[in-house]
Design a protein around this motif. Structure first.
Motif, PDB file in Angstrom:
ATOM      1  N   GLN A   1       0.833  -1.206   0.000  1.00  0.00           N
ATOM      2  CA  GLN A   1       0.000   0.000   0.000  1.00  0.00           C
ATOM      3  C   GLN A   1       0.867   1.255   0.000  1.00  0.00           C
ATOM      4  OE1 GLN A   1      -2.818  -0.255   3.248  1.00  0.00           O
ATOM      5  NE2 GLN A   1      -4.226  -1.515   2.039  1.00  0.00           N
ATOM      6  N   TRP A   2       2.042   1.140   0.602  1.00  0.00           N
ATOM      7  CA  TRP A   2       2.959   2.280   0.603  1.00  0.00           C
ATOM      8  C   TRP A   2       3.438   2.563  -0.818  1.00  0.00           C
ATOM      9  CZ3 TRP A   2       3.019   5.617   4.262  1.00  0.00           C
ATOM     10  CH2 TRP A   2       2.786   5.250   5.585  1.00  0.00           C
ATOM     11  N   SER A   3       3.662   1.520  -1.569  1.00  0.00           N
ATOM     12  CA  SER A   3       4.076   1.691  -2.962  1.00  0.00           C
ATOM     13  C   SER A   3       2.990   2.397  -3.762  1.00  0.00           C
ATOM     14  CB  SER A   3       4.381   0.321  -3.581  1.00  0.00           C
ATOM     15  OG  SER A   3       4.641   0.449  -4.962  1.00  0.00           O
ATOM     16  N   GLN A   4       1.739   2.018  -3.525  1.00  0.00           N
ATOM     17  CA  GLN A   4       0.618   2.646  -4.235  1.00  0.00           C
ATOM     18  C   GLN A   4       0.508   4.122  -3.884  1.00  0.00           C
ATOM     19  OE1 GLN A   4      -3.080   0.505  -3.879  1.00  0.00           O
ATOM     20  NE2 GLN A   4      -4.322   2.278  -4.469  1.00  0.00           N
ATOM     21  N   LYS A   5       0.625   4.432  -2.596  1.00  0.00           N
ATOM     22  CA  LYS A   5       0.559   5.837  -2.169  1.00  0.00           C
ATOM     23  C   LYS A   5       1.742   6.635  -2.698  1.00  0.00           C
ATOM     24  CE  LYS A   5      -0.631   6.691   2.098  1.00  0.00           C
ATOM     25  NZ  LYS A   5      -0.689   6.668   3.572  1.00  0.00           N
ATOM     26  N   ALA A   6       2.897   5.997  -2.712  1.00  0.00           N
ATOM     27  CA  ALA A   6       4.098   6.686  -3.186  1.00  0.00           C
ATOM     28  C   ALA A   6       3.983   7.018  -4.666  1.00  0.00           C
ATOM     29  CB  ALA A   6       5.330   5.821  -2.937  1.00  0.00           C
ATOM     30  N   LEU A   7       3.378   6.120  -5.428  1.00  0.00           N
ATOM     31  CA  LEU A   7       3.293   6.306  -6.874  1.00  0.00           C
ATOM     32  C   LEU A   7       2.397   7.482  -7.238  1.00  0.00           C
ATOM     33  CD1 LEU A   7       4.307   5.240  -9.518  1.00  0.00           C
ATOM     34  CD2 LEU A   7       2.482   3.533  -9.513  1.00  0.00           C
ATOM     35  N   ILE A   8       1.265   7.622  -6.569  1.00  0.00           N
ATOM     36  CA  ILE A   8       0.381   8.754  -6.876  1.00  0.00           C
ATOM     37  C   ILE A   8       0.998  10.063  -6.396  1.00  0.00           C
ATOM     38  CG2 ILE A   8      -1.003   8.596  -4.756  1.00  0.00           C
ATOM     39  CD1 ILE A   8      -2.267   9.503  -8.291  1.00  0.00           C
ATOM     40  N   MET A   9       1.709  10.012  -5.264  1.00  0.00           N
ATOM     41  CA  MET A   9       2.365  11.221  -4.765  1.00  0.00           C
ATOM     42  C   MET A   9       3.570  11.593  -5.625  1.00  0.00           C
ATOM     43  SD  MET A   9       0.498  12.376  -2.444  1.00  0.00           S
ATOM     44  CE  MET A   9       1.612  13.720  -1.972  1.00  0.00           C
ATOM     45  N   ASN A  10       4.225  10.589  -6.180  1.00  0.00           N
ATOM     46  CA  ASN A  10       5.336  10.843  -7.100  1.00  0.00           C
ATOM     47  C   ASN A  10       4.817  11.548  -8.349  1.00  0.00           C
ATOM     48  OD1 ASN A  10       7.944  10.727  -8.165  1.00  0.00           O
ATOM     49  ND2 ASN A  10       7.585   8.752  -9.127  1.00  0.00           N
ATOM     50  N   THR A  11       3.661  11.108  -8.819  1.00  0.00           N
ATOM     51  CA  THR A  11       3.026  11.748  -9.974  1.00  0.00           C
ATOM     52  C   THR A  11       2.707  13.208  -9.669  1.00  0.00           C
ATOM     53  OG1 THR A  11       2.030   9.627 -10.603  1.00  0.00           O
ATOM     54  CG2 THR A  11       1.092  11.620 -11.580  1.00  0.00           C
ATOM     55  N   TYR A  12       2.125  13.436  -8.503  1.00  0.00           N
ATOM     56  CA  TYR A  12       1.774  14.802  -8.101  1.00  0.00           C
ATOM     57  C   TYR A  12       3.008  15.685  -7.972  1.00  0.00           C
ATOM     58  CZ  TYR A  12       0.438  18.670  -5.059  1.00  0.00           C
ATOM     59  OH  TYR A  12       0.262  19.923  -4.514  1.00  0.00           O
ATOM     60  N   ALA A  13       4.057  15.167  -7.325  1.00  0.00           N
ATOM     61  CA  ALA A  13       5.275  15.957  -7.128  1.00  0.00           C
ATOM     62  C   ALA A  13       5.922  16.313  -8.465  1.00  0.00           C
ATOM     63  CB  ALA A  13       6.263  15.188  -6.243  1.00  0.00           C
ATOM     64  N   ASN A  14       5.961  15.353  -9.368  1.00  0.00           N
ATOM     65  CA  ASN A  14       6.536  15.628 -10.689  1.00  0.00           C
ATOM     66  C   ASN A  14       5.708  16.658 -11.454  1.00  0.00           C
ATOM     67  OD1 ASN A  14       8.924  14.009 -10.882  1.00  0.00           O
ATOM     68  ND2 ASN A  14       7.648  12.188 -11.018  1.00  0.00           N
TER      69      ASN A  14
ATOM     70  N   ARG B   1       1.789   4.314 -15.098  1.00  0.00           N
ATOM     71  CA  ARG B   1       2.107   3.126 -14.297  1.00  0.00           C
ATOM     72  C   ARG B   1       1.064   2.920 -13.206  1.00  0.00           C
ATOM     73  NH1 ARG B   1       6.085   2.382  -9.929  1.00  0.00           N
ATOM     74  NH2 ARG B   1       6.400   0.141  -9.692  1.00  0.00           N
ATOM     75  N   TYR B   2       0.650   4.022 -12.589  1.00  0.00           N
ATOM     76  CA  TYR B   2      -0.365   3.919 -11.535  1.00  0.00           C
ATOM     77  C   TYR B   2      -1.669   3.357 -12.101  1.00  0.00           C
ATOM     78  CZ  TYR B   2      -3.305   5.045  -7.565  1.00  0.00           C
ATOM     79  OH  TYR B   2      -4.163   4.946  -6.495  1.00  0.00           O
ATOM     80  N   LEU B   3      -2.074   3.865 -13.255  1.00  0.00           N
ATOM     81  CA  LEU B   3      -3.332   3.421 -13.853  1.00  0.00           C
ATOM     82  C   LEU B   3      -3.256   1.962 -14.294  1.00  0.00           C
ATOM     83  CD1 LEU B   3      -4.113   6.639 -15.907  1.00  0.00           C
ATOM     84  CD2 LEU B   3      -5.464   5.749 -13.992  1.00  0.00           C
ATOM     85  N   ALA B   4      -2.067   1.534 -14.699  1.00  0.00           N
ATOM     86  CA  ALA B   4      -1.888   0.139 -15.105  1.00  0.00           C
ATOM     87  C   ALA B   4      -1.973  -0.798 -13.900  1.00  0.00           C
ATOM     88  CB  ALA B   4      -0.553  -0.033 -15.817  1.00  0.00           C
ATOM     89  N   LEU B   5      -1.433  -0.341 -12.769  1.00  0.00           N
ATOM     90  CA  LEU B   5      -1.394  -1.183 -11.577  1.00  0.00           C
ATOM     91  C   LEU B   5      -2.653  -1.072 -10.724  1.00  0.00           C
ATOM     92  CD1 LEU B   5       2.304  -0.518 -10.447  1.00  0.00           C
ATOM     93  CD2 LEU B   5       1.404  -2.605 -11.499  1.00  0.00           C
ATOM     94  N   HIS B   6      -3.269   0.109 -10.728  1.00  0.00           N
ATOM     95  CA  HIS B   6      -4.402   0.348  -9.818  1.00  0.00           C
ATOM     96  C   HIS B   6      -5.565   1.031 -10.541  1.00  0.00           C
ATOM     97  CE1 HIS B   6      -1.253  -0.514  -6.894  1.00  0.00           C
ATOM     98  NE2 HIS B   6      -0.557   0.522  -7.357  1.00  0.00           N
ATOM     99  N   PRO B   7      -6.089   0.425 -11.590  1.00  0.00           N
ATOM    100  CA  PRO B   7      -7.123   1.082 -12.401  1.00  0.00           C
ATOM    101  C   PRO B   7      -8.442   1.330 -11.676  1.00  0.00           C
ATOM    102  CG  PRO B   7      -6.912  -1.225 -13.015  1.00  0.00           C
ATOM    103  CD  PRO B   7      -5.781  -0.932 -12.080  1.00  0.00           C
ATOM    104  N   ALA B   8      -8.697   0.576 -10.612  1.00  0.00           N
ATOM    105  CA  ALA B   8      -9.974   0.697  -9.913  1.00  0.00           C
ATOM    106  C   ALA B   8      -9.844   1.406  -8.568  1.00  0.00           C
ATOM    107  CB  ALA B   8     -10.588  -0.682  -9.716  1.00  0.00           C
ATOM    108  N   SER B   9      -8.690   1.963  -8.287  1.00  0.00           N
ATOM    109  CA  SER B   9      -8.494   2.614  -6.983  1.00  0.00           C
ATOM    110  C   SER B   9      -9.212   3.958  -6.931  1.00  0.00           C
ATOM    111  CB  SER B   9      -7.004   2.817  -6.712  1.00  0.00           C
ATOM    112  OG  SER B   9      -6.512   3.911  -7.473  1.00  0.00           O
TER     113      SER B   9
END
Length: 275
Positions: free
Chosen positions: A71-84, A99-107
């Motif tokens: 779950q930390w990886s999932q949170k990190a990925l969306i925050m990485n997107t935001y920071a970039n 990558r986030y959408l590929a891994l977590h399309p229903a989140s």
């Protein structure tokens, strides 16, 4: 005669010093303590608070790599997107969003990831004099947001920006069409104005596109199509200066606007009416 020079051996200590594998010191592995996931995450948030977006992205990237498939990886990925995105690293934001959408399309954050990806394209849309690849990609990404996540809070803004982008793309077609018209390449000009009329008829450019069609068709001697373009223009924009210009152009040859219902223009406009 070959003479071999002989040198005294320097001794075992000297030979040992030349051999990198013959050391008396023992290897001591460096043990790097594992940093708790929440600590890395909070450090990333702290960088965001200070608007150090590049450093924040690095922290979230490290968190993603150190705690994969969590779950930390999932949170990190969306925050990485935001920071970039906030840091203007749009290509990196697009990559991490995909990558986030590929891994977590229903989140619950999938719509936000889609929005950040679309906005990353949108932020780099150039003026109409330049290539519109980014505008086209932004339009596709925003339309996917509307289609896939219709109840998302980002949909109203997405719809507004879709209209802005459609106007932008229509403006590009108009610019190229005017160029061809000026060069008297009337067929090429018609093809560009046709794109505006068929794909972007709800933009502000459609009035001019119809008038330019009148010009181009009259130049080619295709009077019926010129009359139809003028008639459709008059139906939808009777007070437009573009209609007045089209009417005057036809009047020079003693003809008036008249719709041919078999024309591609009439069919696109559903019997002359916009939409």
């Amino acid at each position: 005669m070959l003479v071999l020079a002989s040198f005294p051996l320097a001794g075992c200590d000297s030979l040992s010093s030349l051999n990198p594998f013959d050391k008396t010191e023992k290897y001591k592995p460096e043990i790097i303590p594992e940093v708790p996931a929440d600590q890395i995450y909070n450090e990333g948030l702290a960088h965001i608070d200070k608007r150090n977006y590049s450093d924040a992205a690095k922290k979230f990237d490290a968190l993603d790599k150190q705690y994969p498939y969590s779950q930390w990886s999932q949170k990190a990925l969306i925050m990485n997107t935001y920071a970039n995105y906030e840091g203007g690293a749009y290509d990196d934001a697009i990559s991490s969003a995909r990558r986030y959408l590929a891994l977590h399309p229903a989140s619950q954050d999938a719509a936000y990831a889609q929005y950040l990806m679309a906005m990353s394209y949108y932020k780099e849309v150039p003026d109409v004099s330049r290539d519109q690849e980014r505008a086209e990609k932004a339009l596709v990404a925003l339309q996917e947001l509307v289609d896939r996540y219709p109840k998302s809070e980002y949909v109203p803004d997405a719809k507004f920006k879709i209209q802005v982008l459609r106007d932008q793309l229509a403006g590009k077609e108009m610019e190229v069409g005017r160029y061809y018209l000026k060069k008297r390449n009337y067929t090429a000009a018609i093809n560009r104005f046709r794109i505006v009329v068929s794909k972007y008829q709800t933009t502000r450019h459609v009035e001019e596109a119809l008038e330019r069609l009148v010009e181009a068709y009259m130049a080619l001697g295709i009077v019926a199509e010129a009359q139809t373009a003028a008639a459709v223009l008059g139906h939808n924009f009777p007070d437009s200066q573009w209609y007045k210009d089209a009417y005057a152009l036809l009047a020079k040859d003693g003809i008036q606007p008249r719709e041919d219902t078999g024309s591609w223009i009439s069919k696109i406009f559903s019997g002359g009416r916009l939409g």
